[in-house]
Design a protein around this motif. Structure first.
Motif, PDB file in Angstrom:
ATOM      1  N   THR A   5      11.356  -5.171  -6.983  1.00 34.45           N
ATOM      2  CA  THR A   5      10.215  -5.933  -7.462  1.00 34.45           C
ATOM      3  C   THR A   5       8.898  -5.236  -7.151  1.00 34.45           C
ATOM      4  O   THR A   5       7.870  -5.603  -7.672  1.00 34.45           O
ATOM      5  N   ALA A   6       8.934  -4.192  -6.317  1.00 38.50           N
ATOM      6  CA  ALA A   6       7.707  -3.490  -5.941  1.00 38.50           C
ATOM      7  C   ALA A   6       7.137  -2.695  -7.100  1.00 38.50           C
ATOM      8  O   ALA A   6       5.958  -2.402  -7.136  1.00 38.50           O
ATOM      9  N   ALA A   7       7.956  -2.315  -8.060  1.00 41.19           N
ATOM     10  CA  ALA A   7       7.505  -1.560  -9.221  1.00 41.19           C
ATOM     11  C   ALA A   7       8.357  -1.985 -10.405  1.00 41.19           C
ATOM     12  O   ALA A   7       9.456  -2.492 -10.248  1.00 41.19           O
ATOM     13  N   ALA A   8       7.839  -1.768 -11.596  1.00 46.84           N
ATOM     14  CA  ALA A   8       8.558  -2.194 -12.785  1.00 46.84           C
ATOM     15  C   ALA A   8       9.784  -1.334 -13.074  1.00 46.84           C
ATOM     16  O   ALA A   8      10.755  -1.808 -13.632  1.00 46.84           O
ATOM     17  N   CYS A   9       9.730  -0.064 -12.701  1.00 46.17           N
ATOM     18  CA  CYS A   9      10.819   0.867 -12.986  1.00 46.17           C
ATOM     19  C   CYS A   9      10.964   1.868 -11.848  1.00 46.17           C
ATOM     20  O   CYS A   9       9.994   2.148 -11.139  1.00 46.17           O
TER      21      CYS A   9
ATOM     22  N   PRO B 137      17.878  -4.182 -11.565  1.00 43.69           N
ATOM     23  CA  PRO B 137      18.499  -5.121 -12.509  1.00 43.69           C
ATOM     24  C   PRO B 137      19.292  -4.388 -13.589  1.00 43.69           C
ATOM     25  O   PRO B 137      19.026  -3.229 -13.907  1.00 43.69           O
ATOM     26  N   GLY B 138      20.234  -5.102 -14.190  1.00 39.79           N
ATOM     27  CA  GLY B 138      21.128  -4.523 -15.180  1.00 39.79           C
ATOM     28  C   GLY B 138      20.480  -3.951 -16.417  1.00 39.79           C
ATOM     29  O   GLY B 138      21.056  -3.103 -17.082  1.00 39.79           O
ATOM     30  N   ASP B 139      19.271  -4.382 -16.763  1.00 38.49           N
ATOM     31  CA  ASP B 139      18.614  -3.879 -17.976  1.00 38.49           C
ATOM     32  C   ASP B 139      17.648  -2.725 -17.691  1.00 38.49           C
ATOM     33  O   ASP B 139      16.903  -2.307 -18.569  1.00 38.49           O
ATOM     34  N   THR B 140      17.670  -2.176 -16.483  1.00 34.80           N
ATOM     35  CA  THR B 140      16.702  -1.153 -16.083  1.00 34.80           C
ATOM     36  C   THR B 140      16.758   0.086 -16.970  1.00 34.80           C
ATOM     37  O   THR B 140      15.720   0.594 -17.389  1.00 34.80           O
ATOM     38  N   VAL B 141      17.941   0.580 -17.274  1.00 29.19           N
ATOM     39  CA  VAL B 141      18.033   1.800 -18.074  1.00 29.19           C
ATOM     40  C   VAL B 141      17.436   1.580 -19.457  1.00 29.19           C
ATOM     41  O   VAL B 141      16.626   2.368 -19.932  1.00 29.19           O
ATOM     42  N   SER B 142      17.777   0.477 -20.105  1.00 27.34           N
ATOM     43  CA  SER B 142      17.273   0.239 -21.462  1.00 27.34           C
ATOM     44  C   SER B 142      15.794  -0.110 -21.484  1.00 27.34           C
ATOM     45  O   SER B 142      15.092   0.215 -22.437  1.00 27.34           O
ATOM     46  N   SER B 143      15.291  -0.752 -20.442  1.00 24.88           N
ATOM     47  CA  SER B 143      13.883  -1.158 -20.462  1.00 24.88           C
ATOM     48  C   SER B 143      12.929  -0.132 -19.852  1.00 24.88           C
ATOM     49  O   SER B 143      11.738  -0.179 -20.113  1.00 24.88           O
ATOM     50  N   CYS B 144      13.425   0.804 -19.058  1.00 20.21           N
ATOM     51  CA  CYS B 144      12.546   1.742 -18.355  1.00 20.21           C
ATOM     52  C   CYS B 144      12.612   3.178 -18.859  1.00 20.21           C
ATOM     53  O   CYS B 144      11.733   3.973 -18.543  1.00 20.21           O
ATOM     54  N   PHE B 145      13.640   3.528 -19.598  1.00 23.24           N
ATOM     55  CA  PHE B 145      13.831   4.921 -19.968  1.00 23.24           C
ATOM     56  C   PHE B 145      14.001   5.066 -21.471  1.00 23.24           C
ATOM     57  O   PHE B 145      14.474   4.161 -22.149  1.00 23.24           O
ATOM     58  N   GLY B 146      13.639   6.229 -21.976  1.00 24.08           N
ATOM     59  CA  GLY B 146      13.794   6.529 -23.394  1.00 24.08           C
ATOM     60  C   GLY B 146      15.244   6.765 -23.766  1.00 24.08           C
ATOM     61  O   GLY B 146      15.565   6.969 -24.923  1.00 24.08           O
TER      62      GLY B 146
END
Length: 162
Positions: free
Chosen positions: A37-41, A88-97
């Motif tokens: 939670t300290a950073a978005a990605c 969180p489980g959606d980190t790869v899709s929401s944080c990376f190209g």
């Protein structure tokens, strides 16, 4: 013989489409810690796992999450599991190209040069790690650097930086 058993297990795991969990190479590890939670990605250079998956990713310098396929590749770059965080489980899709399964990666230095490179299997070339600060940002292990001649034809123009 031990190497053959590990490689055999790795091959079976890869054939089944599963990933190895930290600790199966004889190193014990507590669950990854970190405050997502300290950073978005995850910042460039951070190793992380998502959700309840055992797959380890590296937040690369080019907006790609590099999926480390097995312990063999992992331990070609790092000495321990220390530093892993869980996101969180959606980190790869929401944080990376995108994400890339890194079929191989290792560190290398030409004996005639102080430059250290990382082999990036995604592009099939060596990428220059631009400074000791970047090397440390990614927490690479200096004792994992192989010495071998590197020709300019094998070097990418796409450096490994922050």
């Amino acid at each position: 013989m031990f190497k053959n058993r590990v490689l055999g297990r790795t091959g079976l795991v890869l054939a089944l489409g599963m990933s190895l969990s930290p600790g199966t190479a004889g190193a014990s590890i507590a669950a990854p810690t970190g405050d997502a939670t300290a950073a978005a990605c995850p910042a460039h250079g951070k190793r992380f796992q998502i959700g309840t998956s055992t797959r380890v990713y590296l937040a690369g310098p080019d907006g790609v999450a590099y999926a480390i396929p097995n312990e063999t590749v992992y331990f070609q770059l790092w000495n321990t599991w220390d530093g892993l965080t869980r996101w969180p489980g959606d980190t790869v899709s929401s944080c990376f190209g995108g994400s890339h399964l890194w079929s191989d990666a290792y560190l290398i230095r030409d004996p005639s040069s102080p430059k250290v490179y990382i082999y990036d299997a995604r592009i099939g070339r060596f990428r220059w790690i631009t400074s000791p600060a970047v090397f440390n940002q990614y927490a690479f292990a200096s004792n994992k650097i192989r010495e071998w001649p590197v020709s300019w034809e094998e070097i990418s123009n796409d450096n490994w930086d922050n």
